[in-house]
Design a protein around this motif. Sequence first.
Motif, PDB file in Angstrom:
ATOM      1  N   GLU A   8      11.745  29.052  19.674  1.00  0.00           N
ATOM      2  CA  GLU A   8      11.442  29.406  21.064  1.00  0.00           C
ATOM      3  C   GLU A   8      10.233  28.612  21.548  1.00  0.00           C
ATOM      4  O   GLU A   8       9.089  28.912  21.203  1.00  0.00           O
ATOM      5  N   SER A   9      10.494  27.609  22.350  1.00  0.00           N
ATOM      6  CA  SER A   9       9.420  26.732  22.825  1.00  0.00           C
ATOM      7  C   SER A   9       8.400  27.480  23.677  1.00  0.00           C
ATOM      8  O   SER A   9       7.227  27.114  23.702  1.00  0.00           O
ATOM      9  N   SER A  10       8.821  28.540  24.353  1.00  0.00           N
ATOM     10  CA  SER A  10       7.879  29.303  25.180  1.00  0.00           C
ATOM     11  C   SER A  10       6.827  30.001  24.317  1.00  0.00           C
ATOM     12  O   SER A  10       5.691  30.191  24.746  1.00  0.00           O
ATOM     13  N   PHE A  11       7.212  30.362  23.087  1.00  0.00           N
ATOM     14  CA  PHE A  11       6.238  30.981  22.187  1.00  0.00           C
ATOM     15  C   PHE A  11       5.157  29.970  21.801  1.00  0.00           C
ATOM     16  O   PHE A  11       3.973  30.245  21.895  1.00  0.00           O
ATOM     17  N   ARG A  12       5.571  28.779  21.398  1.00  0.00           N
ATOM     18  CA  ARG A  12       4.602  27.753  21.008  1.00  0.00           C
ATOM     19  C   ARG A  12       3.779  27.289  22.201  1.00  0.00           C
ATOM     20  O   ARG A  12       2.608  26.954  22.063  1.00  0.00           O
ATOM     21  N   ALA A  13       4.390  27.269  23.383  1.00  0.00           N
ATOM     22  CA  ALA A  13       3.708  26.773  24.579  1.00  0.00           C
ATOM     23  C   ALA A  13       2.487  27.612  24.956  1.00  0.00           C
ATOM     24  O   ALA A  13       1.543  27.092  25.545  1.00  0.00           O
ATOM     25  N   GLN A  14       2.492  28.886  24.581  1.00  0.00           N
ATOM     26  CA  GLN A  14       1.353  29.725  24.963  1.00  0.00           C
ATOM     27  C   GLN A  14       0.068  29.360  24.214  1.00  0.00           C
ATOM     28  O   GLN A  14      -1.016  29.755  24.631  1.00  0.00           O
ATOM     29  N   PHE A  15       0.168  28.582  23.138  1.00  0.00           N
ATOM     30  CA  PHE A  15      -1.024  28.148  22.407  1.00  0.00           C
ATOM     31  C   PHE A  15      -1.596  26.844  22.960  1.00  0.00           C
ATOM     32  O   PHE A  15      -2.758  26.532  22.729  1.00  0.00           O
ATOM     33  N   ILE A  16      -0.780  26.086  23.676  1.00  0.00           N
ATOM     34  CA  ILE A  16      -1.196  24.774  24.180  1.00  0.00           C
ATOM     35  C   ILE A  16      -2.331  24.952  25.187  1.00  0.00           C
ATOM     36  O   ILE A  16      -2.262  25.774  26.100  1.00  0.00           O
ATOM     37  N   GLY A  17      -3.376  24.157  25.004  1.00  0.00           N
ATOM     38  CA  GLY A  17      -4.526  24.192  25.904  1.00  0.00           C
ATOM     39  C   GLY A  17      -5.655  25.100  25.451  1.00  0.00           C
ATOM     40  O   GLY A  17      -6.743  25.044  26.010  1.00  0.00           O
ATOM     41  N   THR A  18      -5.420  25.928  24.439  1.00  0.00           N
ATOM     42  CA  THR A  18      -6.491  26.811  23.973  1.00  0.00           C
ATOM     43  C   THR A  18      -7.470  26.020  23.113  1.00  0.00           C
ATOM     44  O   THR A  18      -7.096  25.095  22.401  1.00  0.00           O
ATOM     45  N   SER A  19      -8.731  26.396  23.198  1.00  0.00           N
ATOM     46  CA  SER A  19      -9.754  25.689  22.429  1.00  0.00           C
ATOM     47  C   SER A  19     -10.602  26.626  21.577  1.00  0.00           C
ATOM     48  O   SER A  19     -11.499  26.173  20.880  1.00  0.00           O
ATOM     49  N   ASP A  20     -10.334  27.909  21.662  1.00  0.00           N
ATOM     50  CA  ASP A  20     -10.997  28.873  20.783  1.00  0.00           C
ATOM     51  C   ASP A  20     -10.065  30.060  20.597  1.00  0.00           C
ATOM     52  O   ASP A  20      -8.953  30.063  21.102  1.00  0.00           O
ATOM     53  N   ASP A  21     -10.524  31.063  19.862  1.00  0.00           N
ATOM     54  CA  ASP A  21      -9.619  32.171  19.539  1.00  0.00           C
ATOM     55  C   ASP A  21      -9.666  33.326  20.548  1.00  0.00           C
ATOM     56  O   ASP A  21      -9.183  34.415  20.264  1.00  0.00           O
ATOM     57  N   SER A  22     -10.207  33.071  21.732  1.00  0.00           N
ATOM     58  CA  SER A  22     -10.300  34.135  22.741  1.00  0.00           C
ATOM     59  C   SER A  22      -9.149  34.049  23.745  1.00  0.00           C
ATOM     60  O   SER A  22      -9.363  33.968  24.943  1.00  0.00           O
TER      61      SER A  22
END
Length: 175
Positions: free
Chosen positions: A124-138
């Motif tokens: 599911e590409s939408s699942f992986r896409a939600q991590f794109i652009g994050t730079s910390d664990d918040s």
Amino acid sequence: MKEKVLPTVVLTIICAAAAILLTLAHESTKESIADQRELKFSKTVEALFGECEIKMLDSNFGCDEIKAIAVTEDGKTAVEVVADGYSKGGIDVLIGIDENGAISGIEFVSLGETPGLGSKVRDESSFRAQFIGTSDDSYSFDAVSGATFSSKGMKHAVDTALSVYNENKEAILNG
């Protein structure tokens, strides 16, 4: 007396021969296995960043879940993380981090999660896409329905890559 000793001697000889053969097989294939692993890693990095030159780092910075770190000439970093999902060590991912320190992509090296359930974290590409652009664990994330353990394992893998990168950014980029 002879009938009691003979089976022991025969079994000892068989075990010794098997041990020698296994050792020879291991020695003759370990370089080929290492070459295949390196080739797979390079192809996965290529899927993340396109064709590029990479420099492998020798350190995992004290984190046993980090299997490899590679840096491109333009400052992008690929971190291979093996994390537990539903299966112990079932998630082996390469997490791309751009020159600004944000997740730029996720590629799977291997996935040992349950097909049809845990494998949804890859499919599911939408699942992986939600991590794109994050730079910390918040950040918040939505787990894949029916694959909670695998989803949490993916989040842990991303958090691990970001944490190691942020804590060791200078050492990683300066190689």
